[in-house]
Design an enzyme around this catalytic site. Structure first.
Site, PDB file in Angstrom:
ATOM      1  N   HIS A 147     -23.369   1.056 -68.690  1.00 31.07           N
ATOM      2  CA  HIS A 147     -22.547   2.125 -69.274  1.00 31.07           C
ATOM      3  C   HIS A 147     -21.998   3.069 -68.219  1.00 31.07           C
ATOM      4  CE1 HIS A 147     -21.653   5.970 -71.256  1.00 31.07           C
ATOM      5  NE2 HIS A 147     -21.317   5.229 -72.296  1.00 31.07           N
ATOM      6  N   HIS A 154     -25.561  -0.070 -81.393  1.00 32.22           N
ATOM      7  CA  HIS A 154     -24.878   0.552 -80.240  1.00 32.22           C
ATOM      8  C   HIS A 154     -25.669   0.344 -78.948  1.00 32.22           C
ATOM      9  CE1 HIS A 154     -23.536   4.577 -78.269  1.00 32.22           C
ATOM     10  NE2 HIS A 154     -22.607   3.673 -78.037  1.00 32.22           N
TER      11      HIS A 154
HETATM   12  O1  G3P Z   1     -18.099   1.481 -79.078  1.00 32.28           O
HETATM   13  C1  G3P Z   1     -18.214   2.818 -79.210  1.00 32.28           C
HETATM   14  C2  G3P Z   1     -19.019   3.499 -78.162  1.00 32.28           C
HETATM   15  O2  G3P Z   1     -19.804   2.591 -77.458  1.00 32.28           O
HETATM   16  C3  G3P Z   1     -18.159   4.261 -77.206  1.00 32.28           C
HETATM   17  O3  G3P Z   1     -18.865   5.175 -76.463  1.00 32.28           O
HETATM   18  O4  G3P Z   1     -19.857   5.978 -74.406  1.00 32.28           O
HETATM   19  O5  G3P Z   1     -21.280   4.798 -76.047  1.00 32.28           O
HETATM   20  O6  G3P Z   1     -19.629   3.543 -74.709  1.00 32.28           O
HETATM   21  P1  G3P Z   1     -19.959   4.840 -75.361  1.00 32.28           P
HETATM   22 MG    MG Z   2     -19.866   1.559 -75.537  1.00 28.45          MG
END
Ligand code: G3P
Ligand code: MG
Length: 248
Positions: free
Chosen positions: A55, A13
């Site tokens: 992000h 992630h």
């Molecule tokens: O791909 C799932 C996740 O990345 C979504 O949440 O806020 O970490 O981009 P976020």
């Molecule tokens: Mg994400």
């Protein structure tokens, strides 16, 4: 739908965003160190329509300063420090261009789940630009299983990506699965549902899989929960804990 998951099952992630500053080249390298060959990261547009890894739509958390990413030129943003907040050893790590990260990932055999993360108000434009650039970057790749999967919470971004680069497959990112999910995903023409694991249960998983869709879930940081989700039939998990969930 008849989508058989062709990608790795564990996905780092935001790069490996808990082991190095998220959405930077350092975080991609960290995932590799742990044996990960699949990554999720977030892509946003600068003021001059250049896709970068980011992000938050506002400066302040990972990049010092104030104001919107949509007000900065790529030449300014890509000189800014995106690593110091995480630790002094990462000072000097900069905001990467999307195309540079694509090159790094391809060079190292890392599959990409590209989350299209628009600054609010720029959903359609972000979908278009990210899709067009991705299509050109992968024009030399005949194996479509090596292409990225786009994902987004933003319907307008998914639709724009679809019209710009229809051959690149898409996943619908959701917090909760709505009752009318099947009608909506058919209209969106996505092949994957990407759901918050906190709102998944065995019944929903079974229904999504019975309809033949791919199913990803985020963000799973517990080995027992990962095992449970895989046992229910979830295809792939996005995790911060690349140390706990072995790459598969
Ligand atoms: O791909 C799932 C996740 O990345 C979504 O949440 O806020 O970490 O981009 P976020
Ligand atoms: Mg994400």
């Amino acid at each position: 739908m008849n989508f058989n998951w062709p990608y790795p099952k564990t996905i780092a992630h935001r790069g490996a965003g808990k082991f190095a500053p998220e959405n930077t080249l350092a975080s991609m390298k960290k995932g590799l160190e742990f044996g990960y060959r699949a990554v999720e990261f977030d892509v946003m547009l600068t003021a001059d329509d250049v896709p970068v890894l980011m992000h938050d739509p506002l400066l302040g958390r990972t990049v010092a300063g104030q104001g919107s990413i949509a007000q900065l030129q790529a030449s300014e943003l890509t000189r800014m420090d995106a690593g110091r907040w995480f630790g002094s050893e990462y000072a000097g790590e900069t905001v990467p261009l999307y195309e540079d990260i694509v090159r790094f990932c391809r060079q190292h055999g890392i599959w990409m789940n590209v989350e299209i993360k628009p600054v609010p108000g720029y959903e359609q434009r972000t979908g278009e630009v990210v899709a067009a650039l991705t299509q050109s970057l992968f024009a030399d790749e005949a194996d479509c299983n090596q292409w990225p999967l786009f994902s987004s919470f933003q319907i307008d971004a998914l639709e724009a990506a679809r019209y710009t680069a229809p051959d690149i497959q898409r996943g619908w990112l959701l917090d909760r699965v709505p009752p009318d999910w099947l009608e909506r995903i058919r209209v969106l023409d996505c092949v994957v549902m990407d759901c918050n694991h906190l709102h998944l249960d065995q019944n929903i998983v079974t229904r999504i899989k019975a309809e033949g869709y791919g199913l990803m879930s985020y963000t799973i940081n517990d080995a027992a929960r990962a095992q449970e989700l895989f046992a229910w039939g979830v295809d792939a998990l996005c995790t911060d804990r690349i140390d706990l969930l072995s790459a598969s």
